[in-house]
Every structure is written in C-alpha cells, then in structure tokens.
Scaffold this active site. Sequence first.
Site, PDB file in Angstrom:
ATOM      1  N   GLU A   1       0.821  -1.211   0.000  1.00  0.00           N
ATOM      2  CA  GLU A   1       0.000   0.000   0.000  1.00  0.00           C
ATOM      3  C   GLU A   1       0.857   1.265   0.000  1.00  0.00           C
ATOM      4  OE1 GLU A   1      -3.512   2.397   0.247  1.00  0.00           O
ATOM      5  OE2 GLU A   1      -3.220   0.289  -0.254  1.00  0.00           O
ATOM      6  N   ASP A   2       1.974   1.269   0.754  1.00  0.00           N
ATOM      7  CA  ASP A   2       2.689   2.516   1.031  1.00  0.00           C
ATOM      8  C   ASP A   2       4.103   2.594   0.477  1.00  0.00           C
ATOM      9  OD1 ASP A   2       0.493   3.361   2.495  1.00  0.00           O
ATOM     10  OD2 ASP A   2       1.260   2.565   4.382  1.00  0.00           O
TER      11      ASP A   2
END
Length: 720
Positions: A115-116
């Site tokens: 996600e990051d």
Amino acid sequence: MSAGATNPTPPVRRRGRPRIDLRRIGRAALLGPTPRDRLPDAIDHVAKVHRAHHPGADLDPLRRAYVLAESSHRGQMRKSGEPYITHPLAVTLILAELGAETTTLTASLLHDTVEDTDVTLDQVRREFGEEVGYLVDGVTKLEKVDYGAAAEPETFRKMLVATGNDVRVMSIKLADRLHNMRTLGVMRPEKQARIAKVTRDVLIPLAERLGVQALKTELEDLVFAILHPEDYESTRGLLLDHTSRPEPLESIAADMRSVLREAGIAAEVEVRPRHLVSLHRARLKRGELGAAGFGRILVLVNEDADCYAVLGELHTCFTPVISEFKDFIAVPKFNLYQSLHTAVASREGGEVAEVLIRTHQMHLVAEAGVVALGNPYAPTVEDADVGEAPDGERADPTRPGWLSRLLAWQQDATDADTFWISLRDDLAQDREIAVFRADGGTIGIPAGASCVDAAYALYGEDAHGCIGARVNGRLATLATVLGDGDTLQLLMAPDALTRGAAASAAHSGPSPDWLEYARTPAARIAITRWLAAHPDLPQPADDSDHPAELQGAPAEPSPHTAGHPAPPAAVAELPDAAVRLAGCCTPVPPDAVTGFEVRGGAVTVHRTQCAAVARMQVAGRRPVGVRWRGRGEGSPGGCRVTLYAEAFGRPQLLADLTEAIALEGAAVVAASVEPPREQRVRHTYTLQLPDAARLPALMRAMLKVPGVYDVSRAQQPAMT
C-alpha cells in the site's frame, strides 16, 4: 479528559500484558540491515515471543520479511515521530503474543508495504509464497476503511468478504487497529472520535465474534477513553482506588487452591481483574460494586473432565449461586468460547465471587480466538490440497457459522446502505444460541431470534413457504422467540421445499408482519425482496397470534385457508391499499372495525375493542377508516375467525369438536389444545367460514358438544 484533549489517559494495564517499547524498537530499526546469519535486533523480541508459542518455528521468513519491510519503509515516519517500521513491528508483536503462526506474522510485517511503498504484490508472492501474498493482498484491500463516511458501507462489505475467505486477514487488521488506537493521541480530536466510533460499531463486535478477547477488551477501553471521557476517568479512578487496597478475591482464591489440592485436582487458580468497560457495565447493572466485584477467579485445568470435577468441589465446599451457572463447554459460544461459569459465596464473610473454569487450551482460545487455531489451510496427511474450494474460492474449515451466514446475506443486500445497516444490526447481537432441529442437527441463530429467522437460516428463500412451527413439541406462532436448546420443527406449505420458493409463491408467501419479528438480516432482506417482487398478490392474514395448522385436522385447507384471506371482505379509506384481517381479534362482519397501516403499505383490520387498537393509539399510530364490503360490491361473504372452546377434559373431545365444525361447513385452518388444568381444557381454532352470517350457528353447534361449557371469540394480545 477534556473534549479538546488529544492524548487520553492510558488505560489501567491488565496483569501479564507487557507494553511494546516503541522507543527501543525505533532505535533498533534505525540500525539498518542485519547480517543474514542472525536476526535483526528490532525483531528479536518478536522472535522470542513467537518461539514461546511455537518452539520449532522457522524464523528465517520473519528475518527476510523484516529486512524487506525496513528497507522499503526507510525514511517514512509516523505522526508520533517514530520510524514507520515501528508500526508493523508492533502489530506483529501483538499477534505473536496471541500465538499466531509464522505465516501470519510474516504477512503482518509486510502488511503496509504494497500500500505505502514500491514493493509489489507479485514481489511478495515470489519471495514469500502464495499464502503470505494472499494475506497481504487481503489487508491491503482494507486500508481505505477509515477514509470517508460515504465509502464505509462498501469498504466494509469488501472487508467482510476478505475476512470470510481467510480469518487471518481480519486478525492482522484488528492488531493493526489496536496499535493505531494506542497511538491515536497525536491526531485531531474529531478524527479520534470518528475512528473510535468505527472501531466501536464494527471492529470490536468482529473481534468478539472471532473470539479474540485480548484485542477486544483493550480496544473497548481505548474507545471508552475517547468517546466517554468522564465515565472513563470515573471508572479508572475507582479501579485505582481498589488496587491500592488488599484484593479480597486473593483470599478466596487461596481457599479454593486448598480445596482443590485436598481433592487431588491439579489446577491453577488466579484472580483476573475486570477491564475498565467490564467494570463500568457491572456498575450500571448492579450499582456500587462490592470489594469482590472488581474481578473474577479463573481456574485452569488440564482436561475437560477436570472442569466438572472442579465445579463439583466448589459447589460442595462453597455456597453456589445457582442462577449464575452456565455451561459453555457442552454448548460453546458462537465464537469458539468454552468455559464453565459459576459464582460462589466465600466461606468467611460471604462475599460472592464469580468463577470461570476452563482448560489451558480453552483459555488460549478464549484469549486469542481464531488466532490460536493456526493456519486453517495447512496441508494435512489426509488431504494435501486443503484450502481450495471447487470454484476456486478459498474454503476455511474453521470459519465460524455466523461468518458464513454474513457472507451469504451480504450478497443479497440490494445496496451498500442496506448492507451497512444490516451488518451493524447483526453485529449488535451479543450472543448466539443453538436450536435443535426435530429431524436432527442444529441451527445457530442470534439470541432473540424467532421461528421466522430460524426458517430463513435453514431453508433460505424456500422459507417463504413456512406456515407454522412446533417448539419443544407444541404448536407455536412464527413470532415465537426461540431459546437456547429449544427443539424446533418448521411446518412448510405443500411442495415448498420440493418445488422451490418460486413455485410456492402462487399460494404461499411471507406477510409484511413477518418483518415485525424477523431479527436477522438474512430473513429481513429475503422477506423485503419477496414483498417488493409481489406487490399485487394477496398477503397472508396476520396469524401472529394463533398457532400453526394442526396436522391431521379433518378439513383440508384450500389455497385461501392455507394463508390468504378471502378476496377483500373489507375496504380501507387508503386508495389501492391491500387489506388484511388481524389474527389477534379475527374481525368478521358486522363487527365494528378500524385499521392501521403497516409496513409495505397494507392495512390491518382490527375489531375496535381489540387490545392492540388501544396500544397503537397510545403509541401515536393514526387509525385508518375501514368498512365491510357490501354484498352488492362483489364480496362472497367468507371470513376467518378464531374461537375458544372451554371444556371439561375427556376422551374424543377433539374429534367431536372438529366434527361439529365440519358439519357447519367451516374449514379448520389452525388448532391447538392447551394442557389440562384441574380437568379443564381450552381448545383454540382458527376457522374459515363461507359466510360470516353462519358464525352464531357454528358457535351454538360447538357449545352443544358434551363437556363444552363456553365458546367465545378470540380477543388476545397482539403484536403491534
């Protein structure tokens, strides 16, 4: 805590629950990569905790996962000021303390990378395998759950689907939320409140249902601090004041140890303090708590049989409070929880202590729930391919029954808002009961559910053809609320199960009144959809207050008597409104009547002296004018009525009464016989008459049956 505070006073910690040293982890995380022949310092504590639960665990996946997570998150910082890597480390330690297996911990370390960071899901799968990739992908799909109230319903639907396919996804999400709640003080008060409300409404009930009590209780206390700061501080102060004095439960526990030692039962006895929310609830329920009310005594033994041996000794040597006894070993809770619950008075002083008795394995499951079950897809000797369903969807053999039901009805929810409301209603049910089927097996339904809910849980949409029920062998209404351990037999319309719900709809279907006593989302969604799809079909009469059709009755009911009233015998002043005759008072021409609009736009007609009328008027329900249709308006004059026959009990009474009814041309729709009292008995009959004018003659004929001393019209309490 004031409304503008951003860092609530930390909850009083429970014994044996060490906090994570974020500063130490942060310093270790900044040291960078570690040689391949040893674990990084930052993950060393995680490894030690993990090895305590799984001595033979391979720690290499954890080392490689940490190295990838640390390098990919390097340079990222949390709002609290620590390096970002401290978050996945903390989440992983929480799961390690619960006894999660290596695959779950590996995915937890990597849960934010896709996600990051620049790490891709394909890279995770290549380096760590499909299992870890699946879990990381599942958690990644949940990461937007906190952003935007409008997106919440659909996001939670996706969350539920991901959880159902592998409960370890939700385990990681819950640990992730717990660590975020621990560090929520750096955020604005309004964002703290929003996150706390979502945690309270959905994530805490999910933690309860997954059996992860260790996470659930701490989440409850953290939410309590944010949403109810005054009550929180009051309760916390009370607990701190109590802990400053000697614990009275310790002396009772010592007495119990002595009793069990003398009986030759190997057992550990300890005092378990209540957490803050539990303490607050106990105060609301009981008022001021006694000195022994701040905790419970936990007894841990080795075998199931030892639990009952302990119970016997405690009930013999102490005074038991019988009303507090519950056996969750013979009948486990829906979330896998097993224990014996009891309460006893101490031998000196008479203080009442609550006692929980369980095995060490039960205790592990009680604290960690599904986390303690390990990898549900791990290959076994018997079947190396466990984990794949025929359609390619993962099949979790440990998935709780309630979760399977949620997955089923969420697919039928017509829109996101319907799903959201139904999800919150379902999660609000704090426990589940087991109902035994008369033909074998059990049905798991929420506490407070009715026969209608059980029908839809068992038969799905074929439950549209349900016409009645027997509970514990006696005829009962579909509105009957079922209790734990009840035996249920559902009575279905002819061909309802063999021909399917669609075929049965021609002569049978749910009434809008069913929505009044349907508690489960599956039942409510199915009923609502059927009513919307059949707006022009006549609806079943309101039979909520008379029993189901008596099997073996002499008159075979026609399609009308099987559940539909005769064509509209009454007319309402609402244009195009469907009209139904209330089963509570069974009005017939020329009774004075009034009506009330119910869900679905229909009008239910009651006799004016019906008790339900007074209750609805007090509740502010506006009456609707109704009148009987005249002969010149096409009415056939048929009616349905419920009669009581009071008689002295004797053989053949039922046969003689039903014969008298048949000779008057009436059809028996339903009947029941109450148990005799002082040699007197009451029969209840719901009858279909071809003409309302024949009612007086019918009642006279029943009164002439030997032994019958009174025949009257039904006038019983009705659901409103």
